[in-house]
Structure formats: C-alpha cells, structure tokens
Motif scaffolding. Sequence first.
Motif, PDB file in Angstrom:
ATOM      1  N   CYS A  20       0.849  -1.188   0.000  1.00 11.05           N
ATOM      2  CA  CYS A  20       0.000   0.000   0.000  1.00 11.05           C
ATOM      3  C   CYS A  20       0.885   1.238   0.000  1.00 11.05           C
ATOM      4  O   CYS A  20       2.016   1.209   0.503  1.00 11.05           O
ATOM      5  CB  CYS A  20      -0.915   0.030   1.226  1.00 11.05           C
ATOM      6  SG  CYS A  20      -2.365  -1.030   1.082  1.00 11.05           S
ATOM      7  N   LYS A  21       0.352   2.327  -0.552  1.00 11.52           N
ATOM      8  CA  LYS A  21       1.073   3.596  -0.514  1.00 11.52           C
ATOM      9  C   LYS A  21       1.184   4.096   0.924  1.00 11.52           C
ATOM     10  O   LYS A  21       2.201   4.628   1.350  1.00 11.52           O
ATOM     11  CB  LYS A  21       0.334   4.625  -1.382  1.00 11.52           C
ATOM     12  CG  LYS A  21       1.027   5.982  -1.453  1.00 11.52           C
ATOM     13  CD  LYS A  21       0.169   6.984  -2.210  1.00 11.52           C
ATOM     14  CE  LYS A  21       0.060   6.636  -3.684  1.00 11.52           C
ATOM     15  NZ  LYS A  21      -0.682   7.697  -4.423  1.00 11.52           N
ATOM     16  N   THR A  69      -2.864  -3.165  -2.168  1.00 10.18           N
ATOM     17  CA  THR A  69      -3.286  -2.497  -3.393  1.00 10.18           C
ATOM     18  C   THR A  69      -2.563  -3.134  -4.564  1.00 10.18           C
ATOM     19  O   THR A  69      -1.439  -2.714  -4.913  1.00 10.18           O
ATOM     20  CB  THR A  69      -2.966  -0.990  -3.330  1.00 10.18           C
ATOM     21  OG1 THR A  69      -3.447  -0.443  -2.101  1.00 10.18           O
ATOM     22  CG2 THR A  69      -3.605  -0.249  -4.497  1.00 10.18           C
ATOM     23  N   THR A  71      -2.799  -2.829  -7.692  1.00  8.73           N
ATOM     24  CA  THR A  71      -2.422  -1.938  -8.789  1.00  8.73           C
ATOM     25  C   THR A  71      -1.398  -0.888  -8.376  1.00  8.73           C
ATOM     26  O   THR A  71      -1.101   0.020  -9.147  1.00  8.73           O
ATOM     27  CB  THR A  71      -3.669  -1.248  -9.377  1.00  8.73           C
ATOM     28  OG1 THR A  71      -4.413  -0.630  -8.317  1.00  8.73           O
ATOM     29  CG2 THR A  71      -4.550  -2.254 -10.101  1.00  8.73           C
ATOM     30  N   LEU A  72      -0.827  -1.031  -7.167  1.00  8.12           N
ATOM     31  CA  LEU A  72       0.328  -0.205  -6.820  1.00  8.12           C
ATOM     32  C   LEU A  72       1.559  -0.686  -7.589  1.00  8.12           C
ATOM     33  O   LEU A  72       2.523   0.064  -7.777  1.00  8.12           O
ATOM     34  CB  LEU A  72       0.581  -0.265  -5.315  1.00  8.12           C
ATOM     35  CG  LEU A  72       1.500   0.802  -4.716  1.00  8.12           C
ATOM     36  CD1 LEU A  72       0.955   2.204  -4.959  1.00  8.12           C
ATOM     37  CD2 LEU A  72       1.676   0.571  -3.216  1.00  8.12           C
ATOM     38  N   SER A  74       3.915  -1.510 -10.707  1.00  5.32           N
ATOM     39  CA  SER A  74       4.088  -0.791 -11.967  1.00  5.32           C
ATOM     40  C   SER A  74       3.444  -1.580 -13.108  1.00  5.32           C
ATOM     41  O   SER A  74       3.174  -2.781 -12.994  1.00  5.32           O
ATOM     42  CB  SER A  74       5.575  -0.597 -12.258  1.00  5.32           C
ATOM     43  OG  SER A  74       6.188  -1.862 -12.502  1.00  5.32           O
ATOM     44  N   SER A 101      -8.229  -2.375  -6.531  1.00  2.00           N
ATOM     45  CA  SER A 101      -7.455  -1.190  -6.867  1.00  2.00           C
ATOM     46  C   SER A 101      -7.891  -0.027  -5.995  1.00  2.00           C
ATOM     47  O   SER A 101      -9.064   0.077  -5.639  1.00  2.00           O
ATOM     48  CB  SER A 101      -7.664  -0.831  -8.341  1.00  2.00           C
ATOM     49  OG  SER A 101      -6.965   0.352  -8.680  1.00  2.00           O
ATOM     50  N   ASN A 102      -6.951   0.832  -5.646  1.00  2.00           N
ATOM     51  CA  ASN A 102      -7.292   2.123  -5.071  1.00  2.00           C
ATOM     52  C   ASN A 102      -7.248   3.163  -6.178  1.00  2.00           C
ATOM     53  O   ASN A 102      -6.368   3.102  -7.048  1.00  2.00           O
ATOM     54  CB  ASN A 102      -6.333   2.499  -3.938  1.00  2.00           C
ATOM     55  CG  ASN A 102      -6.651   1.748  -2.660  1.00  2.00           C
ATOM     56  OD1 ASN A 102      -7.767   1.245  -2.479  1.00  2.00           O
ATOM     57  ND2 ASN A 102      -5.676   1.652  -1.774  1.00  2.00           N
ATOM     58  N   ASP A 104      -6.160   6.086  -6.544  1.00  2.00           N
ATOM     59  CA  ASP A 104      -4.933   6.847  -6.752  1.00  2.00           C
ATOM     60  C   ASP A 104      -3.804   5.995  -7.312  1.00  2.00           C
ATOM     61  O   ASP A 104      -2.748   6.521  -7.663  1.00  2.00           O
ATOM     62  CB  ASP A 104      -4.478   7.465  -5.422  1.00  2.00           C
ATOM     63  CG  ASP A 104      -4.282   6.408  -4.347  1.00  2.00           C
ATOM     64  OD1 ASP A 104      -5.294   5.778  -3.970  1.00  2.00           O
ATOM     65  OD2 ASP A 104      -3.137   6.197  -3.899  1.00  2.00           O
ATOM     66  N   SER A 105      -4.009   4.655  -7.409  1.00  2.00           N
ATOM     67  CA  SER A 105      -2.920   3.765  -7.838  1.00  2.00           C
ATOM     68  C   SER A 105      -3.060   3.316  -9.285  1.00  2.00           C
ATOM     69  O   SER A 105      -2.204   2.600  -9.794  1.00  2.00           O
ATOM     70  CB  SER A 105      -2.883   2.518  -6.946  1.00  2.00           C
ATOM     71  OG  SER A 105      -4.016   1.697  -7.197  1.00  2.00           O
ATOM     72  N   LYS A 110      -1.844   0.929 -16.868  1.00  2.00           N
ATOM     73  CA  LYS A 110      -2.049  -0.266 -16.039  1.00  2.00           C
ATOM     74  C   LYS A 110      -3.364  -0.956 -16.407  1.00  2.00           C
ATOM     75  O   LYS A 110      -3.435  -2.188 -16.493  1.00  2.00           O
ATOM     76  CB  LYS A 110      -2.038   0.103 -14.558  1.00  2.00           C
ATOM     77  CG  LYS A 110      -0.671   0.533 -14.039  1.00  2.00           C
ATOM     78  CD  LYS A 110      -0.750   0.888 -12.550  1.00  2.00           C
ATOM     79  CE  LYS A 110       0.580   1.427 -12.035  1.00  2.00           C
ATOM     80  NZ  LYS A 110       0.519   1.748 -10.589  1.00  2.00           N
ATOM     81  N   HIS A 141      -6.714   9.099  -1.536  1.00  2.00           N
ATOM     82  CA  HIS A 141      -7.346   9.693  -2.709  1.00  2.00           C
ATOM     83  C   HIS A 141      -8.496  10.595  -2.284  1.00  2.00           C
ATOM     84  O   HIS A 141      -8.959  10.534  -1.142  1.00  2.00           O
ATOM     85  CB  HIS A 141      -7.882   8.603  -3.648  1.00  2.00           C
ATOM     86  CG  HIS A 141      -8.999   7.803  -3.037  1.00  2.00           C
ATOM     87  ND1 HIS A 141      -8.785   6.609  -2.388  1.00  2.00           N
ATOM     88  CD2 HIS A 141     -10.335   8.033  -2.946  1.00  2.00           C
ATOM     89  CE1 HIS A 141      -9.948   6.143  -1.951  1.00  2.00           C
ATOM     90  NE2 HIS A 141     -10.893   6.985  -2.260  1.00  2.00           N
TER      91      HIS A 141
END
Length: 388
Positions: A20-21, A69, A71-72, A74, A101-102, A104-105, A110, A141
């Motif tokens: 996670c971010k 997450t 989709t964090l 790449s 997915s979040n 912001d990611s 992607k 986000h």
Amino acid sequence: MEDREERRAPQALYVHIPFCKSRCFYCDFTTFVKSPAAMEAYVDALTAEWDMMESPGVPLATAYFGGGTPTLLSASLLDRLLGALRRRFDFQPDAEITFESNPDSITREKLQVLRHHGVNRISFGAQAFQDHLLQAIGRAHLRDAIEEAVWAAHEIGFSHINVDLMFGLPDQTQRDVEESVQAVLDLPVDHVSAYWLKIEPGTPFAKWNEMGHLHLPGEDAEAEMYELVRERLCGAGFVHYEISNFARPGGEARHNLVYWRNEPYLASGVGAHGYVGGERYEMERRLTPYMKAIALGRRPIASRRSVPLDERMEDQVILGLRLAEGVDGDRFMRRFGRPLEDVFAGVVERLLADGLLERRGSAYRIPDAYWPVANAIYEQWIGAADIH
C-alpha cells in the motif's frame, strides 16, 4: 458420515499483493509500505510460489488479486505477474479475473495491461465520496480520483466494475451516505460492496476510540444507513444478493460466491488463506520469512488445519445464510448425506418459529428484515451440529 465434496478440485485462486502507498486508519490487513525494488522481488517470489503449487487439475473459473493495493505495482510488473499467471494456470473461457485497486494507484497504462491479460473485473476501494471523510479515515485519494478511475476502466473495456463503500464512519451523516450512493449510481458500475466500519484491535482507530477521540454514529444510525443503502441501490435495479453486496443482474462476484458457498479455493502470497481437501491453510504473514522460504525452494505455508466435519457443516450453513439465496438444503444433503433439518434440528425449528429463518423451496434464508442482526442469528448454529 462423510463430506462428499472434500476432494473436489478447487477452481478458484486468491492472490495477495500486500503493498500500500500508506496504511488506512481502520485497516488490519497484511499490508506493507515498501520500495519498488521490494515489490519486484515479491512478484518474482510469488511467481516462484506458483511453480511450487500442486496443479488443481482443472481450469480455474475465478482468480482474485487482493491486498493491499495490487495496482500499486508498476505496469511492467503487472505484465510480468499476469504473464506468469497465464503460463502457470489454465482458465475456463469465461473465467472471472478480478483486481482490487485504489483510485490513486491506477493509470490507463495499467488498465490496458490488465485487460490485455484477460482481467475482466476491477474493484475500486472508494469508501466514501466526501473528501473530508476520506481524509479522516486515512485514504490517499479524493472524490475526483474515484470518478476518474471508474470512467477510465469503463472506457478501456472493463464490463464488471465494483465500488466499495463504508458506513458508520466517524462524523458520517445520513446525508453523506445518501450522497455517496447517488455518486455511485451516476457511475458505470454493476456491483457495490457496502460495509460497516469495524474497529479492529491494533489499528489507529482502535487507539483513538479508546481515548474517546472518534465520534461514531452509533448502532441505530448505522442501521438506518444500511437500510438507506439497500433501498437506494435496490430501487435503482441492483439485487441485494449478499448481506454486504449488491449487483446488477449478472454482475455478482463469482469468486466471492465460492467463499459463501463454502467451496474450495487455492491461495498464494503473504498472509493468504486457502481451503482445499477439507483443510484450511494460511501462508506466512511476514514478508521476510515468506521471501526466505521461497528462496530455499519451500512453499511458505505457516499453518494447516483439517476442518472437523461438524465445523464444515456449520460453515456451510453460516456462510450460506449470508446470501439472499440462503443455504440449499438439497446441496447440504448431497454433500453430507444427511438432511440439514436433522443435523441442526433444534436450531432450525427455533429460528423458524421465531421468524428469524424462512424456507424458500429447498433453501433456508434469513428474512430481509433481519439482515442487520444476522450475526446474532449465525451464533445460534455454532456448536449445534449433531453428527452422530
């Protein structure tokens, strides 16, 4: 007595991506904030784990990438991950492949990588559509990012899009919930998951709640929020098919139905849980031991537990009662060789008499009016199976 489905081949796979971010204030999932290099090493370890897994022997019907997450990662790592998935596992032609997915990611690049590899369902963790609430629960986000992400997924060709909502948040009002539901209805989504906030031990929210710093709506207000969500979504054509889940016809989450119908599933990745051959297993929850085990050529399963027959019967009923379709008595009979009414004689009779259970065809279900208190109904079944 035996469980006739115990040796059924799993047709579902769960994959945990733990990054996670940042960590939300309510979250107690297995997640880590790590560097791009750590994410790359994890993808390599995860694909190596797949090579260690016993083949299910049948094509998979569903795969679900949760987190964290996913989709964090790449776009290039997503491409590597999904290429390895396709090389390692066979899939049914109409398989459902989901990515959490979040907002912001995600990027268009992607999304295109996901679609290229056959991912056909995406689930966005929106939670709320008020910027002040998103900030208050630690989301990374704001509202605009949710709407941009959903529209981008729709335009790139995702036919199944879920949005998660939460209610019972600190300082959240009925008007906030109504506004969030309307915002979802304005988007091209065919599935909504709506969850109560749970204060989990060890989270920042748990600490702040003990200190009296969280202003929670309270049970009565939460029940009204739940009813509001239900009325608005069902009025707009969604089917309330599971206690926290709503779908337009054909948009049900097929992977999650595997859990609720108590069917077997494979699991891989840090902290993931699987259920195969009557046995539940958990992967190593810590990242470093997980990586070391893979490097030594050993699959990092931390624990295995054979599920006793009476517990399997309880699971079949309690999980099934989460669904609007209920728990199918005919399937229970085929699976265990005894009628559900026999195994849980006292419970069935009592709940029917109290109006907390109803029968439709061969299925038993919780009447809609009692879904908000379903947990109290589930408790009635625990330890009640007569297997003699």
